[in-house]
Design an enzyme around this catalytic site. Structure first.
Site, short mmCIF file in Angstrom:
data_model
loop_
_atom_site.label_atom_id
_atom_site.label_comp_id
_atom_site.label_asym_id
_atom_site.label_seq_id
_atom_site.Cartn_x
_atom_site.Cartn_y
_atom_site.Cartn_z
N ALA A 232 0.87 -1.17 0.00
CA ALA A 232 0.00 0.00 0.00
C ALA A 232 0.91 1.23 0.00
O ALA A 232 2.07 1.15 0.41
CB ALA A 232 -0.88 -0.02 1.24
N GLY B 211 0.58 -4.84 0.97
CA GLY B 211 -0.60 -4.89 0.11
C GLY B 211 -0.33 -5.56 -1.22
O GLY B 211 -1.24 -6.10 -1.84
N GLU C 185 -0.76 -9.08 -0.53
CA GLU C 185 -2.20 -9.28 -0.28
C GLU C 185 -2.99 -9.24 -1.58
O GLU C 185 -3.94 -10.01 -1.76
CB GLU C 185 -2.68 -8.22 0.71
CG GLU C 185 -2.09 -8.46 2.10
CD GLU C 185 -2.29 -7.29 3.04
OE1 GLU C 185 -1.82 -6.18 2.71
OE2 GLU C 185 -2.91 -7.46 4.09
N GLU D 131 4.57 -4.97 7.34
CA GLU D 131 3.85 -3.88 8.01
C GLU D 131 4.31 -3.66 9.45
O GLU D 131 4.25 -2.55 9.97
CB GLU D 131 2.34 -4.16 8.00
CG GLU D 131 1.69 -4.06 6.63
CD GLU D 131 1.66 -5.37 5.87
OE1 GLU D 131 2.43 -6.31 6.21
OE2 GLU D 131 0.88 -5.47 4.91
C1 HXC Z 1 5.06 4.41 -1.27
C2 HXC Z 1 6.96 3.42 -2.09
C3 HXC Z 1 6.61 2.18 -1.51
C4 HXC Z 1 5.38 2.11 -0.79
C5 HXC Z 1 8.49 1.93 -2.52
N1 HXC Z 1 8.13 3.21 -2.71
N2 HXC Z 1 7.58 1.27 -1.79
N3 HXC Z 1 6.19 4.50 -1.97
N4 HXC Z 1 4.65 3.24 -0.68
N5 HXC Z 1 4.94 0.98 -0.24
C6 HXC Z 1 8.84 4.24 -3.44
C7 HXC Z 1 10.07 4.73 -2.65
O1 HXC Z 1 9.68 5.70 -1.70
C8 HXC Z 1 10.91 5.32 -3.78
O2 HXC Z 1 10.36 6.57 -4.14
C9 HXC Z 1 10.65 4.38 -4.95
O3 HXC Z 1 9.41 3.71 -4.63
C10 HXC Z 1 11.74 3.33 -5.09
O4 HXC Z 1 11.89 2.67 -3.86
P1 HXC Z 1 13.32 2.46 -3.13
O5 HXC Z 1 13.06 2.23 -1.70
O6 HXC Z 1 14.26 3.57 -3.50
O7 HXC Z 1 13.83 1.12 -3.85
P2 HXC Z 1 14.78 0.01 -3.24
O8 HXC Z 1 15.92 0.61 -2.51
O9 HXC Z 1 15.09 -0.93 -4.36
O10 HXC Z 1 13.90 -0.78 -2.14
C11 HXC Z 1 12.79 -1.53 -2.58
C12 HXC Z 1 11.90 -1.91 -1.33
C13 HXC Z 1 11.57 -0.63 -0.53
C14 HXC Z 1 12.66 -2.90 -0.45
C15 HXC Z 1 10.65 -2.57 -1.89
O11 HXC Z 1 11.06 0.36 -1.46
C16 HXC Z 1 10.55 -0.83 0.56
O12 HXC Z 1 10.87 -1.35 1.63
N6 HXC Z 1 9.30 -0.38 0.34
C17 HXC Z 1 8.25 -0.44 1.33
C18 HXC Z 1 7.76 -1.83 1.48
C19 HXC Z 1 6.64 -1.92 2.54
O13 HXC Z 1 6.86 -1.62 3.69
N7 HXC Z 1 5.46 -2.34 2.12
C20 HXC Z 1 4.32 -2.43 2.98
C21 HXC Z 1 3.56 -1.15 2.97
S1 HXC Z 1 2.21 -1.17 4.12
P3 HXC Z 1 11.28 7.91 -4.16
O14 HXC Z 1 10.30 9.00 -4.47
O15 HXC Z 1 11.89 8.01 -2.81
O16 HXC Z 1 12.27 7.63 -5.23
C22 HXC Z 1 1.05 -2.13 3.39
C23 HXC Z 1 -0.22 -2.50 4.09
C24 HXC Z 1 -0.61 -1.51 5.05
O17 HXC Z 1 1.17 -2.55 2.32
C25 HXC Z 1 -1.65 -2.03 5.96
C26 HXC Z 1 -1.63 -1.24 7.22
C27 HXC Z 1 -2.83 -0.41 7.48
#
Ligand code: HXC
Length: 256
Positions: free
Chosen positions: A64, A107, A110, A130
Site C-alpha cells: 500500500a 498490500g 495481499e 507492516e
Molecule cells: C510508497 C513506495 C513504496 C510504498 C516503494 N516506494 N515502496 N512509496 N509506498 N509501499 C517508493 C520509494 O519511496 C521510492 O520513491 C521508490 O518507490 C523506489 O523505492 P526504493 O526504496 O528507493 O527502492 P529500493 O531501494 O530498491 O527498495 C525496494 C523496497 C523498498 C525494499 C521494496 O522500497 C521498501 O521497503 N518499500 C516499502 C515496502 C513496505 O513496507 N510495504 C508495505 C507497505 S504497508 P522515491 O520517491 O523516494 O524515489 C502495506 C499494508 C498496510 O502494504 C496495511 C496497514 C494499514
C-alpha cells in the site's frame, strides 16, 4: 480512463499491468479505484474468461502507498473504511491469476493472494513487512496468508517482516509454479488462455466452490459443491462438453 493500470485484452484473456514504476507499483487509492471500476465490465462479459494481473520485473507491488497513509489518523481510516475498496477486486468472479516478479510486499502480497492462483518468477520476493511500520497487514494478509501457508510460516513472516523467496513460496504453497523471469508473463498468459477456453459458468463456479472450502465446514462445502454441480446440468456448455468427449472432438464452449 485508467492511468495507473494498463489493460490489454487478447481474445478471452485480459492482462492487467500495474503501472506506477516510480513508486514500485505502490497501491494508492487511485490504483484501487481503477482496478475496481475498470475491471468490472470485463468481469461481467461472457467473452472474458480469465484475468492476469502483473507488475514490472522489479516489483509486482511494494505495498500500500505508505506516503498516502502516513498523515492519516484513526478517525480518517475509520470513517473512510480504509482498504475496504479492495474487496471489490477480491470479489471479481472471473478467475484471476497473479504473475509476480520482484517485490510483492504488504498490500502487494495481499493483492496477489486475492487472486485465485499465484505464479511467480525466480526473482519474486513475498513479504508482510507492516510490522516495521508500526501496523499490521490491512488488506487480508493475516487471514489469507495463514489459510494458504499455515500458522507457523504466516507468523514467521508477519511477526518478523522477513521476505520469502520464490523457492520458499513454492514450498509453502503460496505459489503454484515458478518460471524464469522472461517466461513468467507469456507462460501465465498461456495458462490463462486454457482456463478462459472452458465454459465461463463452470470456471466461475469451480473457483467459488474452492473458495467455499476456506470459508465453511466440510459437509456444508460438499453440499455447496453438489448443488453447483447439479446446476451446471442446466447449461449448454455441459451438454457440449460431454457430447464433444463422446464424439472425440474439441468442445466449443459458448459460456451459456
Ligand atoms: C510508497 C513506495 C513504496 C510504498 C516503494 N516506494 N515502496 N512509496 N509506498 N509501499 C517508493 C520509494 O519511496 C521510492 O520513491 C521508490 O518507490 C523506489 O523505492 P526504493 O526504496 O528507493 O527502492 P529500493 O531501494 O530498491 O527498495 C525496494 C523496497 C523498498 C525494499 C521494496 O522500497 C521498501 O521497503 N518499500 C516499502 C515496502 C513496505 O513496507 N510495504 C508495505 C507497505 S504497508 P522515491 O520517491 O523516494 O524515489 C502495506 C499494508 C498496510 O502494504 C496495511 C496497514 C494499514
Amino acid at each position: 480512463m485508467a492511468e495507473l493500470i494498463k489493460i490489454k485484452q487478447d481474445g478471452r484473456v485480459v492482462l492487467v499491468t500495474l503501472n506506477r514504476p516510480e513508486a514500485l507499483n505502490a497501491l494508492n487509492s487511485q490504483v484501487m479505484n481503477e482496478l475496481a471500476t475498470e475491471l468490472k465490465p470485463y468481469d461481467r462479459d461472457p467473452n472474458v474468461g480469465c484475468f492476469v494481473i502483473t507488475g514490472s520485473q522489479k516489483a509486482f507491488a511494494a505495498g500500500a502507498d505508505i506516503k498516502e497513509m502516513s498523515d492519516k489518523d484513526y478517525m480518517d481510516v475509520f470513517h473512510e473504511d480504509f482498504f475496504s475498496g479492495w474487496d471489490a477486486f477480491a470479489k471479481l468472479r472471473t478467475p484471476k491469476i497473479a504473475a509476480v516478479s520482484g517485490f510483492a510486499l504488504g498490500g502487494g502480497c495481499e493483492l496477489a493472494m486475492m487472486c485465485d492462483i499465484i505464479y511467480c518468477s525466480e526473482s519474486a520476493k513475498f513479504g508482510q513487512p507492516e510490522i516495521k511500520l508500526g501496523v499490521i497487514p490491512g488488506m487480508g494478509g493475516s487471514q489469507r496468508l495463514t489459510k494458504l501457508v499455515g500458522k507457523v510460516k504466516s507468523m514467521d513472516m508477519i511477526l518478523t517482516g522477513k521476505m520469502m523467496n520464490a523457492a520458499e513460496a513454492l514450498e509453502a504453497n503460496l505459489v503454484a509454479r515458478i518460471f524464469p523471469d522472461d517466461a513468467l508473463v507469456p507462460e501465465t498468459l498461456k495458462i490463462a488462455e486454457t482456463i478462459a477456453g472452458f465454459g465461463k459458468a463452470s470456471t466461475l463456479l469451480a473457483r467459488e466452490s474452492v473458495e467455499r472450502a476456506l470459508e465453511t465446514s466440510l459437509q456444508e462445502g460438499i453440499l455447496f459443491e453438489r448443488r453447483v454441480f447439479h446446476s451446471l446440468f442446466a447449461t449448454e456448455d455441459q451438454a457440449e462438453g460431454m457430447a464433444a468427449f463422446t464424439e472425440k472432438r474439441k468442445a466449443a464452449f459458448k459460456g451459456r
